[in-house]
Design a protein around this motif. Structure first.
Motif, mmCIF file in Angstrom:
data_model
loop_
_atom_site.group_PDB
_atom_site.id
_atom_site.type_symbol
_atom_site.label_atom_id
_atom_site.label_comp_id
_atom_site.label_asym_id
_atom_site.label_seq_id
_atom_site.Cartn_x
_atom_site.Cartn_y
_atom_site.Cartn_z
ATOM 1 N N THR A 189 0.779 3.218 -10.813
ATOM 2 C CA THR A 189 0.267 2.627 -9.791
ATOM 3 C C THR A 189 -0.906 3.375 -9.275
ATOM 4 O O THR A 189 -1.015 4.448 -8.968
ATOM 5 C CB THR A 189 1.206 2.481 -8.688
ATOM 6 O OG1 THR A 189 2.332 1.580 -9.262
ATOM 7 C CG2 THR A 189 0.748 1.672 -7.361
ATOM 8 N N LEU A 241 -3.756 2.749 -5.878
ATOM 9 C CA LEU A 241 -3.659 1.873 -4.764
ATOM 10 C C LEU A 241 -5.206 2.064 -4.304
ATOM 11 O O LEU A 241 -5.771 3.019 -4.100
ATOM 12 C CB LEU A 241 -2.903 2.586 -3.633
ATOM 13 C CG LEU A 241 -2.848 1.605 -2.268
ATOM 14 C CD1 LEU A 241 -2.588 0.483 -2.145
ATOM 15 C CD2 LEU A 241 -1.796 2.723 -1.246
ATOM 16 N N ILE A 301 -3.431 -3.540 -5.312
ATOM 17 C CA ILE A 301 -2.571 -2.407 -6.089
ATOM 18 C C ILE A 301 -2.893 -2.727 -7.680
ATOM 19 O O ILE A 301 -2.601 -3.786 -8.208
ATOM 20 C CB ILE A 301 -1.057 -2.707 -5.851
ATOM 21 C CG1 ILE A 301 -0.676 -2.343 -4.478
ATOM 22 C CG2 ILE A 301 -0.216 -2.038 -6.862
ATOM 23 C CD1 ILE A 301 0.582 -2.645 -3.949
#
Length: 383
Positions: free
Chosen positions: A285, A287, A297
């Motif tokens: 991930t 962000l 995301i």
């Protein structure tokens, strides 16, 4: 006939060694590399036992690195190894790496690249002289979402970079386990690890990640290092203020006495238009937070990723990839570069995307500068 596989030898990494096994798994993952021989321990008996356990041919299990490099260099071109992976403690990097280069072998090295800055610079000179490669395993630069973050910065999506914050807390050295844990013993021994403990071991990873993603170079350092555990000879904690070459400001914190932490490397980069955050313990991930729009995301495996990120993803979205795969990305890119050269072709930019001897020298200069800064009464020390 074109060469289809790269042949590897290994120095160190025998029975009971953590990082050697990681290197072998990473090298094997893409089936580009064949593990052919090893001098797997400084103890000749352990070296032989380790080679047998790994199924190496008896005539390619060596009792010392000098024997391995000499004998492998005498083999016919279609049998001898192409590169040597050196996975020994820091004090045993330089001599085998220099001998390997002198005998025509490329090298993969654990970080930091050497015991001292002088050794690192000598290796750099040898690489320039021979035209061979040293690949340095700064593993975290191999993650797909780190590639994505780097590309977003390079494309100017965040605007001019203003602030970079990187932290690397671990807790495994919160007590004096070096008295009975070999992995901790050499890392806290200045005769084996070098002049730095925490910063040499994990601070260099944090600094490399900050520079790799941002595309900027650290120019000044204000460091505060400390030993918390009684009787320990090298620092186990440190905090550093940073200045970068575009006038950005930053902070780097590394600790091996952050009780309860595992391997919580985190990078945050902020520009004029937004910022982004990547956490090694949630590596799939990225962000991204915008000044005037909702946060986004990014996820590994998705079609919207940059080509650099896609190149380093193996599985469809939702199938987690982690440390071994990131490590393998470095080996794969390195092996692809060597294959192109052997087949008289020019490697492309994605193949060449692995840390090199220049990164290694910069890492040693970082350690040297941090230590000088921490000992100095001056606020800033030039990097």
């Amino acid at each position: 006939m074109s060469t289809k596989k790269i042949r590897m030898g290994m120095i160190g990494g025998g029975k009971g060694a953590f990082i050697g096994e990681v290197h072998r798994m990473a090298a094997a993952l893409d089936e580009q590399i064949e593990f052919c021989c090893g001098a797997l321990s400084a103890d000749p008996v352990r070296a032989v036992e380790s080679g047998q356990l790994l199924g190496l041919a008896s005539d390619r299990i060596y009792q010392g690195y000098q024997e391995m490099i000499t004998k492998e260099s005498e083999r016919p071109a279609d049998q001898r190894i192409h590169f040597i992976s050196i996975v020994t403690p820091n004090f045993a990097h330089f001599e085998p790496a220099m001998m390997a280069l002198d005998h025509g072998f490329h090298v993969v090295l654990e970080k930091p690249i050497s015991f001292s800055l002088e050794e690192a610079q000598l290796l750099q000179e040898k690489v320039r002289e021979t035209g061979l490669f040293i690949c340095l395993t700064h593993t975290y630069s191999g993650y797909p979402m780190v590639k994505q973050a780097r590309q977003l910065v390079a494309e100017g999506k965040l605007g001019k970079i203003r602030k970079i914050m990187v932290e690397y807390p671990q807790g495994w050295l919160s007590t004096r386990i070096e008295t009975d844990t070999p992995l901790a013993a050499w890392r806290t021994d200045p005769e084996k690890a070098g002049q730095s403990g925490c910063m040499g071991d994990i601070g260099t990873h944090a600094a490399h990640l900050a520079e790799y993603v941002s595309g900027l170079k650290i120019t000044k350092i204000c460091a505060d290092l400390h030993v918390f555990v009684d009787g320990r000879r090298l620092e186990d904690d440190g905090n550093i203020l940073l200045r970068f070459d575009n006038d950005a400001r930053g902070a780097l914190s590394a600790s091996q006495v952050a009780a309860g932490e595992e391997n919580a490397l985190k990078l945050r980069v902020y520009g004029e238009h937004g910022g982004m955050e990547w956490n090694q313990q949630e590596p799939n991930t990225l962000l991204v937070k915008w000044l005037d729009a909702p946060a986004q995301i990014y996820r590994a495996g998705q079609a919207y990723l940059t080509d650099a990120a896609k190149h380093n993803v193996r599985l469809p979205a939702g199938h987690p990839e982690g440390y071994i795969e990131a490590f393998a990305n470095i080996y794969r890119n390195f092996a692809a570069t060597l294959l192109e050269g052997l087949n008289e072709r020019k490697p492309n930019e994605m193949m060449l995307d692995f840390p090199t001897v220049e990164d290694g020298v910069r890492g040693m200069k970082f350690i040297d500068t941090v230590l000088r800064s921490s000992r100095s009464d001056q606020k800033w020390t030039q990097f």
